[in-house]
Design an enzyme around this catalytic site. Structure first.
Site, PDB file in Angstrom:
ATOM      1  CD  GLU A 139       7.689  -0.355   7.699  1.00  0.00           C
ATOM      2  OE1 GLU A 139       6.722  -1.038   7.310  1.00  0.00           O
ATOM      3  OE2 GLU A 139       7.959   0.783   7.259  1.00  0.00           O
ATOM      4  CE  LYS A 142       2.891  -5.720   3.931  1.00  0.00           C
ATOM      5  NZ  LYS A 142       2.376  -4.660   4.815  1.00  0.00           N
ATOM      6  CG  ASP A 147      -0.322  -0.012   2.520  1.00  0.00           C
ATOM      7  OD1 ASP A 147       0.915  -0.083   2.574  1.00  0.00           O
ATOM      8  OD2 ASP A 147      -1.042   0.048   3.537  1.00  0.00           O
ATOM      9  CD  GLU A 164       0.407  -1.483   7.903  1.00  0.00           C
ATOM     10  OE1 GLU A 164       0.044  -0.701   8.814  1.00  0.00           O
ATOM     11  OE2 GLU A 164       0.941  -1.097   6.846  1.00  0.00           O
ATOM     12  CG  ASP A 168       0.257  -3.894   2.222  1.00  0.00           C
ATOM     13  OD1 ASP A 168      -0.070  -4.557   3.215  1.00  0.00           O
ATOM     14  OD2 ASP A 168       1.099  -2.973   2.243  1.00  0.00           O
TER      15      ASP A 168
HETATM   16  O1  KIV Z   1       3.477  -1.113   1.634  1.00  0.00           O
HETATM   17  C1  KIV Z   1       4.639  -1.526   1.664  1.00  0.00           C
HETATM   18  O2  KIV Z   1       5.439  -1.280   0.777  1.00  0.00           O
HETATM   19  C2  KIV Z   1       5.034  -2.327   2.826  1.00  0.00           C
HETATM   20  C3  KIV Z   1       6.479  -2.666   2.949  1.00  0.00           C
HETATM   21  C4  KIV Z   1       7.221  -1.493   3.399  1.00  0.00           C
HETATM   22  C5  KIV Z   1       6.672  -3.834   3.838  1.00  0.00           C
HETATM   23  O3  KIV Z   1       4.216  -2.653   3.621  1.00  0.00           O
END
Ligand code: KIV
Length: 327
Positions: free
Chosen positions: A219, A150, A82, A152, A121
């Site tokens: 991160e 993914k 994202d 968070e 994401d």
């Molecule tokens: O959105 C993204 O690019 C990420 C990475 C930094 C892991 O979540």
């Protein structure tokens, strides 16, 4: 250009040779493409890599042409992050991007990537409302061609991860600095500096593993805590700004390619300076157009001389008959 996912020795679907093309753009020395064998990276393979103590390389991509290159480079995973909100759409933070845009980015990436694992994401707002909505959105990513999603968050997303995994979709976790929410709470960027922070990260990581996550992005976690988490888990940790001892690494492609010279991030290594390369190229092109140096004959297409004569004769006849009518 066709977008078939045929197994072939060269990336023919991407770069077809036709009358208007020159050079052999298909040629690549990359073993995955020249031997016609580009076994798709699976979640199980990513897990196996940890057992073999083999590091996994992930990179972000958001569009067809860049994803094609990332895949040719032989990375293990492509993350449609994202971070697209910032590097592709110019927003100040990642919260602004939504499902519609992410699905467009994922579509481009999925049409390019044959080998690497593709992770989408889940953008802010796409998984917070209800589990049913989160599963619905995760399914949309799978239907777009992604292999995993993914999410968070720590313990608060555990029930969600369980449900998405139960629906058959692999999930990658993401703890430490979480760009979607950390800035809103003005959290420190670097995590794992204190006892409390270290214990919280370790507990969150363990819970995500137990919930069924197949890997976890760490991160901006201190090297020491990232090392402890990596030793403690059987699933791989994928670090960004979290030191050398994670089981793999991920970087935003724009950062590693040097597309933003003004942004200096300590955890990024620049492998190229593309913004300068692109700036020089576009400036030279613009100058060439103005100086009438581009296009040249080699860039032009000609008609057959006989056909041209016919055109000129036809025009001449037309002109003469107009003159006769007027005269
Ligand atoms: O959105 C993204 O690019 C990420 C990475 C930094 C892991 O979540």
């Amino acid at each position: 250009m066709k977008s078939g996912r045929k197994k072939s020795g060269s990336n023919k679907n991407a770069m077809s040779k036709n009358d208007d093309s020159v050079g052999n753009a298909n040629e690549t020395k990359n073993k995955f493409f020249t031997d016609g064998n580009y076994d798709k990276v699976t979640v199980s393979q990513i897990l196996e890599m940890k057992k073999r103590n083999e590091k996994a390389a992930f990179v972000t991509a958001y569009d067809y042409s860049n994803a094609l290159i990332c895949d040719m480079a032989g990375v293990d995973g492509v993350l449609v992050g994202d971070s697209a909100a910032m590097v592709m759409l110019g927003y100040h933070d990642t919260t602004r991007v939504g499902m519609q845009e992410m699905l467009v980015f994922c579509g481009g990436v999925c049409r390019a990537v044959r080998r690497a694992l593709i992770i989408a994401d889940m953008p802010f707002g796409s998984y917070q409302g209800s589990v049913a909505n989160a599963i619905h959105n995760a399914v949309l990513f799978v239907k777009a061609g992604c292999n995993a999603v993914k999410i968070e968050g720590g313990e608060e997303v555990v029930p969600l991860i369980r449900s998405i995994v139960a629906a058959g979709i692999p999930v990658m976790g993401h703890i430490g600095f979480t760009p979607q929410t950390s800035p809103m709470w003005k959290n420190y960027r670097l995590h794992g500096k204190t006892l409390d922070s270290a214990l919280k990260l370790m507990e969150d990581a363990k819970e995500l593993e137990e919930a069924g996550a197949f890997s976890i992005v760490l991160e901006m976690v201190t090297d020491e805590v990232a090392t402890l988490i990596s030793q403690d888990l059987s699933i791989p940790t994928i670090g960004i700004g979290s030191g050398l001892n994670c089981d793999g690494q991920v970087l935003v492609s724009h950062d590693l390619l040097g597309l933003y010279e003004s942004v200096r991030l300590r955890f990024v290594k620049r492998y190229a300076h593309l913004s300068k390369t692109i700036l020089d190229a576009i400036s030279q092109y613009s100058k060439d157009v103005k100086d009438k140096k581009f296009p040249q004959d080699v860039n032009s297409f000609h008609m057959d001389k006989d056909e041209l004569n016919k055109v000129l004769m036809t025009l001449k006849k037309g002109r003469m008959s107009r003159e006769n009518r007027q005269g």
